[in-house]
Design an enzyme around this catalytic site. Structure first.
Site, short mmCIF file in Angstrom:
data_model
loop_
_atom_site.label_atom_id
_atom_site.label_comp_id
_atom_site.label_asym_id
_atom_site.label_seq_id
_atom_site.Cartn_x
_atom_site.Cartn_y
_atom_site.Cartn_z
N GLU A 88 -2.22 -9.79 0.73
CA GLU A 88 -3.18 -8.82 1.24
C GLU A 88 -3.60 -9.14 2.67
O GLU A 88 -3.58 -10.29 3.09
CB GLU A 88 -4.46 -8.87 0.38
N CYS A 101 -8.19 -10.00 8.61
CA CYS A 101 -8.20 -11.15 7.72
C CYS A 101 -6.81 -11.26 7.13
O CYS A 101 -6.35 -10.35 6.44
CB CYS A 101 -9.26 -10.90 6.64
N CYS A 108 -2.87 -19.39 -4.67
CA CYS A 108 -3.60 -20.52 -4.07
C CYS A 108 -3.84 -21.57 -5.16
O CYS A 108 -4.14 -21.24 -6.29
CB CYS A 108 -4.95 -20.04 -3.52
N CYS A 112 -10.92 -22.72 -6.66
CA CYS A 112 -12.37 -22.52 -6.53
C CYS A 112 -12.80 -21.56 -7.64
O CYS A 112 -12.17 -20.53 -7.84
CB CYS A 112 -12.71 -21.96 -5.16
N CYS A 115 -13.37 -17.69 -6.97
CA CYS A 115 -12.42 -16.96 -6.12
C CYS A 115 -11.30 -16.31 -6.92
O CYS A 115 -10.65 -16.95 -7.74
CB CYS A 115 -11.84 -17.91 -5.07
N CYS A 329 -11.37 -11.46 -1.78
CA CYS A 329 -10.08 -12.13 -1.72
C CYS A 329 -9.29 -11.97 -3.01
O CYS A 329 -9.77 -12.36 -4.07
CB CYS A 329 -10.27 -13.62 -1.47
N1 SAH Z 1 -8.83 -21.16 1.45
C1 SAH Z 1 -9.60 -20.90 2.62
C2 SAH Z 1 -9.49 -19.49 3.15
C3 SAH Z 1 -9.47 -18.36 2.17
S1 SAH Z 1 -10.96 -17.85 1.38
C4 SAH Z 1 -11.03 -21.31 2.42
O1 SAH Z 1 -11.35 -21.77 1.34
O2 SAH Z 1 -11.80 -21.25 3.35
C5 SAH Z 1 -11.96 -17.21 2.67
C6 SAH Z 1 -13.44 -17.27 2.34
O3 SAH Z 1 -13.80 -16.29 1.35
C7 SAH Z 1 -13.86 -18.61 1.76
O4 SAH Z 1 -15.07 -19.04 2.32
C8 SAH Z 1 -14.00 -18.28 0.30
O5 SAH Z 1 -14.78 -19.21 -0.34
C9 SAH Z 1 -14.58 -16.89 0.36
N2 SAH Z 1 -14.53 -16.11 -0.89
C10 SAH Z 1 -13.68 -16.24 -1.91
N3 SAH Z 1 -13.97 -15.36 -2.90
C11 SAH Z 1 -15.03 -14.64 -2.47
C12 SAH Z 1 -15.79 -13.57 -3.03
N4 SAH Z 1 -15.50 -13.06 -4.21
N5 SAH Z 1 -16.82 -13.08 -2.30
C13 SAH Z 1 -17.10 -13.57 -1.07
N6 SAH Z 1 -16.40 -14.57 -0.50
C14 SAH Z 1 -15.38 -15.10 -1.18
#
Ligand code: SAH
Length: 340
Positions: A88, A101, A108, A112, A115, A329
């Site tokens: 995406e 973005c 991944c 987390c 996520c 994401c």
């Molecule tokens: N792996 C990298 C980059 C991808 S995620 C990282 O961890 O920074 C980009 C950002 O979006 C990260 O800060 C992540 O924690 C956040 N993110 C993931 N899921 C999300 C959600 N459902 N709502 C808001 N932010 C989210």
């Protein structure tokens, strides 16, 4: 091999190896990125035998746009790669410009808990050209210029370090897309050895750290990476990074209702970041149907913000984009898989 995966230096080496002048690399770069041709034959100042050589060894293949969803100030793309994997990219229109973005991996492995992207384990890294093409194709499709790039799509950029750095060099090249380093942001969950490597490159690219918690216990619950590189190590390497690069770092902090959004968290965070040249970006959580976390209440986000402010921490609240188009994401991909 896809030509969009070559830095200008790579291309110079290609020409030198076949006994051609290296300035041809600049010419080809201008055809690709300034004039945006879609075939080698259009490169009319390059002689026939060189064109033939390029045709034999490289292609200009694009990604396939599988799905496109538009919301207010946001356009979300689902791309299909040559091996049918899906990624995406999300275009966000800000008052300061158009920010894209981009994804860095298929799936991944960081795991987390909040996520969506991590629900699909890493299938593979994206090549540099697959990241570059996300920019080129959104620009072509929407007939606009992207002014900022954030690596906050699917994947952990520092788990695909070499290709990500290559990508940055390609889009930063003045003869190419010419995106200024200060308009490029890499976001990482905190892979310390790679933060150190990155710091020594002195690229002037922005670094954002997904912090999301104010202490180790909480962060380890939310992010597996904290069990490998904990919050204290992370903060100490960030201090080192700021000393070395003189660059301000952004800490991203997702606001999860009743998980990390209490006043005590705000106080603890203020203490943790005291004296560090940084920004905190509070991110209202984008809820997804597969994960039980809820977005913090507005008044709690404001309270949290006020506490940081009072403690002299630079803090902003992220504008919410795209919850109406599943722009959190990994949501577009995972919804697409379910619809099938
Ligand atoms: N792996 C990298 C980059 C991808 S995620 C990282 O961890 O920074 C980009 C950002 O979006 C990260 O800060 C992540 O924690 C956040 N993110 C993931 N899921 C999300 C959600 N459902 N709502 C808001 N932010 C989210």
């Amino acid at each position: 091999m896809n030509i969009y995966g070559l830095t200008k230096t790579d291309l110079e080496h290609v020409f030198e190896a076949i006994g051609e002048k290296k300035f041809k690399a600049t010419q080809v770069y201008e055809w690709l990125y300034k004039k945006r041709v879609s075939s080698f034959d259009e490169m009319t100042n390059i002689k026939k035998d060189v064109i033939d050589y390029l045709k034999q060894n490289y292609n200009l293949n694009k990604l396939k746009i599988l799905k496109k969803q538009e919301g207010i100030d946001v356009v979300k793309y689902l791309f299909e790669l040559e091996d049918n994997n899906k990624i995406e990219a999300v275009l966000m229109k800000h008052d300061y410009g158009n920010s894209l973005c981009v994804s860095s991996q298929v799936g991944c492995n960081m795991g987390c808990s909040f996520c969506e992207s991590g629900r699909l384990k890493k299938v593979r890294n994206l090549s540099a050209d697959e990241i570059v093409l996300q920019i080129l194709q959104v620009e072509e499709d929407l007939k606009l210029r992207i002014t900022h790039v954030v690596m906050m799509g699917i994947g952990e950029p520092f788990d695909n370090y070499d290709n990500v750095i290559k990508f940055v060099k390609i889009i930063n090249d003045p003869k190419g897309i010419e995106l200024g380093s200060r308009h490029i942001t890499i976001s990482t969950c905190g892979i310390i050895p790679k933060i150190k490597e990155f710091m020594n490159l002195n690229l002037q690219v922005n670094l954002a750290i997904s912090l999301h918690a104010s202490n180790n216990e909480l962060r380890s619950k939310l992010m597996n990476i904290n069990k490998v590189y904990d919050i204290n190590e992370l903060i100490s390497v960030i201090k080192e990074y700021i000393n070395k690069t003189n660059r301000r770092v952004t800490f991203e902090y997702i606001m999860l209702d009743n998980v990390n959004d209490k006043e005590s968290n705000a106080l603890e965070l203020s203490k943790l970041l005291k004296g560090i040249n940084c920004y905190v970006n509070l991110i209202p959580y984008n809820e997804t149907s597969h994960i039980e976390y809820k977005k913090s209440k507005k008044e709690n986000i404001m309270k949290f913000y006020d506490i940081l402010k009072k403690n002299n921490i630079n803090v902003t609240i992220r504008k919410e984009f795209g919850s109406n188009v599943s722009a959190a994401c990994g949501q577009l991909r995972s919804n697409y898989e379910e619809e099938k």
